[in-house]
Design an enzyme around this catalytic site. Structure first.
Site, mmCIF file in Angstrom:
data_model
loop_
_atom_site.group_PDB
_atom_site.id
_atom_site.type_symbol
_atom_site.label_atom_id
_atom_site.label_comp_id
_atom_site.label_asym_id
_atom_site.label_seq_id
_atom_site.Cartn_x
_atom_site.Cartn_y
_atom_site.Cartn_z
ATOM 1 N N TYR A 147 -27.034 -34.820 -19.414
ATOM 2 C CA TYR A 147 -27.365 -35.849 -18.938
ATOM 3 C C TYR A 147 -29.020 -36.333 -18.861
ATOM 4 O O TYR A 147 -29.489 -37.024 -18.079
ATOM 5 C CB TYR A 147 -26.697 -36.157 -17.426
ATOM 6 C CG TYR A 147 -25.191 -36.312 -17.225
ATOM 7 C CD1 TYR A 147 -24.369 -35.281 -17.823
ATOM 8 C CD2 TYR A 147 -25.039 -37.674 -16.749
ATOM 9 C CE1 TYR A 147 -23.156 -35.708 -17.850
ATOM 10 C CE2 TYR A 147 -23.667 -37.565 -16.635
ATOM 11 C CZ TYR A 147 -22.801 -36.735 -17.272
ATOM 12 O OH TYR A 147 -21.415 -37.035 -17.087
ATOM 13 N N LYS A 192 -20.464 -21.936 -21.743
ATOM 14 C CA LYS A 192 -20.009 -21.545 -22.915
ATOM 15 C C LYS A 192 -21.397 -20.915 -23.420
ATOM 16 O O LYS A 192 -21.789 -21.425 -24.455
ATOM 17 C CB LYS A 192 -19.777 -23.029 -23.680
ATOM 18 C CG LYS A 192 -18.459 -23.677 -23.504
ATOM 19 C CD LYS A 192 -17.451 -22.570 -24.068
ATOM 20 C CE LYS A 192 -17.478 -22.737 -25.775
ATOM 21 N NZ LYS A 192 -16.177 -21.870 -26.199
ATOM 22 N N ASP A 225 -13.663 -23.003 -21.570
ATOM 23 C CA ASP A 225 -12.412 -23.260 -22.122
ATOM 24 C C ASP A 225 -11.321 -22.406 -21.516
ATOM 25 O O ASP A 225 -10.273 -23.138 -21.278
ATOM 26 C CB ASP A 225 -12.431 -23.131 -23.848
ATOM 27 C CG ASP A 225 -13.368 -21.954 -24.343
ATOM 28 O OD1 ASP A 225 -13.643 -21.047 -23.439
ATOM 29 O OD2 ASP A 225 -13.149 -21.825 -25.400
ATOM 30 N N ASP A 249 -18.770 -32.527 -14.606
ATOM 31 C CA ASP A 249 -18.045 -33.936 -14.981
ATOM 32 C C ASP A 249 -16.545 -33.753 -15.251
ATOM 33 O O ASP A 249 -15.844 -34.156 -14.530
ATOM 34 C CB ASP A 249 -18.917 -34.575 -15.807
ATOM 35 C CG ASP A 249 -18.442 -36.007 -15.892
ATOM 36 O OD1 ASP A 249 -17.969 -36.481 -14.897
ATOM 37 O OD2 ASP A 249 -18.387 -36.588 -17.043
ATOM 38 N N ASP A 253 -13.071 -33.688 -12.676
ATOM 39 C CA ASP A 253 -11.755 -34.888 -12.861
ATOM 40 C C ASP A 253 -10.518 -33.914 -12.838
ATOM 41 O O ASP A 253 -9.434 -34.541 -12.341
ATOM 42 C CB ASP A 253 -11.875 -35.589 -14.059
ATOM 43 C CG ASP A 253 -12.668 -36.681 -14.096
ATOM 44 O OD1 ASP A 253 -13.630 -37.007 -13.085
ATOM 45 O OD2 ASP A 253 -12.482 -37.686 -14.765
HETATM 46 C C1 IPM Z 1 -18.903 -39.358 -12.459
HETATM 47 C C2 IPM Z 1 -18.840 -40.412 -13.419
HETATM 48 C C3 IPM Z 1 -20.364 -40.658 -13.910
HETATM 49 C C4 IPM Z 1 -20.819 -39.359 -14.564
HETATM 50 C C5 IPM Z 1 -20.566 -41.724 -14.941
HETATM 51 C C6 IPM Z 1 -20.108 -43.131 -14.259
HETATM 52 C C7 IPM Z 1 -21.988 -42.013 -15.291
HETATM 53 O O1 IPM Z 1 -17.973 -39.938 -14.453
HETATM 54 O O2 IPM Z 1 -19.762 -39.483 -11.467
HETATM 55 O O3 IPM Z 1 -18.469 -38.202 -12.452
HETATM 56 O O4 IPM Z 1 -20.522 -39.147 -15.770
HETATM 57 O O5 IPM Z 1 -21.136 -38.543 -14.041
HETATM 58 MG MG MG Z 2 -16.925 -38.190 -14.109
#
Ligand code: IPM
Ligand code: MG
Length: 359
Positions: A147, A192, A225, A249, A253
């Protein structure tokens, strides 16, 4: 203590108590404003319980960018950094801005500029959801790695750099180790380093140095992985997972999916070294979900639980617990938005939670 010192302490105390917490609200895009509308009453409620706080709503986001060309102006950023204590953020992302420039210059700018190195994404299934008892926490480095937004696109070739600094890695991992120690749970570093020898090699080295200092924390590194495979098979043995920005990230999720999906997942980002007055930002893990925006379909629980995390960070433990208990009680009583198979609207779910704030 000498009397004069005691008197001085008495005199300074009221001014300390008088300090007003200033919170910037940035609803952003898509479902952001809808979920923010369910967090705002909680702030009024905290105020009614005696906390001195002031909120200011800032309209930065896709609409503002498209109508003015402004993302987050420098003066507004400086005012946020020096004139506020915290930010509550809704969501950012809009199909009308496919390159996500405004997301980069608003959300990522805040994370990086305010040095909010630690991004905490807990996963604890609410009552009525599957995988009861699971308690996973992801600590994601929030300011650098992939990032760092450095790279280039040339004909036939594209480059994205990932920059990792020892300072940020150490800052993140120290918090993750302390948390695993406090919880008495396992700590896993996702990496990794077998391929990303430089960047993730640094992560492994810093991790190993902290392992030596925390012999009581069962800590190990895992290739990301293999970690994802193990998580999908059985997340129960995992307690705290630390990861760089990109892996964190992705992993957060996945862990959100263990606990009801994106709608219920909260997050809090902070700067442990407090370089600026504004050192904490609460935002749900979910994005702007433009496909369901404006329809009352978004689940406000992720936003509401993020607000509770902020309350705890500000030292308002009783308010944090009361909000978390109210969310759990609403879920126990069957309150559900559509993503969880129910029929409540965003506002209906917010109201169901507020109705249970007292008990
Ligand atoms: C998160 C989101 C953000 C990220 C996006 C919206 C830039 O996916 O907060 O996890 O990738 O960090
Ligand atoms: Mg995200």
């Amino acid at each position: 203590m000498a009397p004069s010192a005691w008197i001085r302490e008495q005199e300074t105390e009221p001014s300390i108590l008088d300090v007003t917490t200033r919170i910037a609200l940035i609803p952003g895009d898509g479902v952001g404003p809808e979920v923010m509308a369910e967090a705002e009453p909680l702030i009024d409620w905290a105020r009614s319980r005696g906390h001195r706080l002031e909120t200011v709503r800032l309209s930065y986001g896709a609409d503002h960018y498209l109508s003015t060309g402004e993302t987050l102006p420098e003066e507004a950023y400086a005012d946020l950094r020096d004139g506020f204590d915290a930010v509550i953020f809704g969501a950012v992302g809009d199909p009308r801005i496919p390159d996500g420039r405004h997301a980069e210059e608003i959300l990522l700018r805040l994370r990086r500029g305010l040095e909010l190195t630690v991004n905490f994404r807990p996963c604890q299934p609410l009552p009525g959801l599957s995988r009861q008892g699971l308690h996973l926490e992801v600590f994601r480095e929030n300011t650098e790695g992939a990032y760092c937004l450095q790279g280039s696109t040339e004909p036939g070739r594209a480059v994205d750099l990932a920059v990792h600094t020892e300072v940020a890695v150490l800052r993140l991992l120290e918090v993750a180790f302390a948390r695993a120690q406090a919880r008495g749970c396992a700590l896993t570093l996702a990496h990794k380093a077998n391929v990303l020898k430089h960047g993730h090699g640094l992560w492994v080295r810093v991790f190993q140095s902290l392992q030596a200092a925390h012999p009581d924390v069962p800590a190990r590194g895992m290739h990301a992985d293999a970690l994802l495979c193990a998580l999908v098979q059985d997340p129960a043995p995992f307690g705290v997972i630390a990861a760089d920005n990109y892996l964190g990230d992705l992993i957060s999720d996945l862990t959100a999916a263990f606990a009801g999906g994106m709608g219920t997942a909260p997050s809090l980002s902070w700067a442990p070294h407090r370089p600026f007055r504004c050192a904490v930002l609460a935002e749900p893990v979910h994005g702007s979900a433009p496909d369901i925006a404006g329809k009352g379909l978004a689940n406000p629980v992720g936003m509401i639980l993020s607000t509770a995390l902020l309350f705890r960070h500000l030292g308002w433990e009783s308010e944090a617990e009361t909000v978390e208990r109210a969310v759990a009680a609403a879920m126990r009583d069957g309150a559900r938005t559509r993503d969880l198979g129910g029929s409540l609207s965003t506002a209906g779910m917010g109201a169901a939670i507020r109705d249970r704030l007292s008990g």
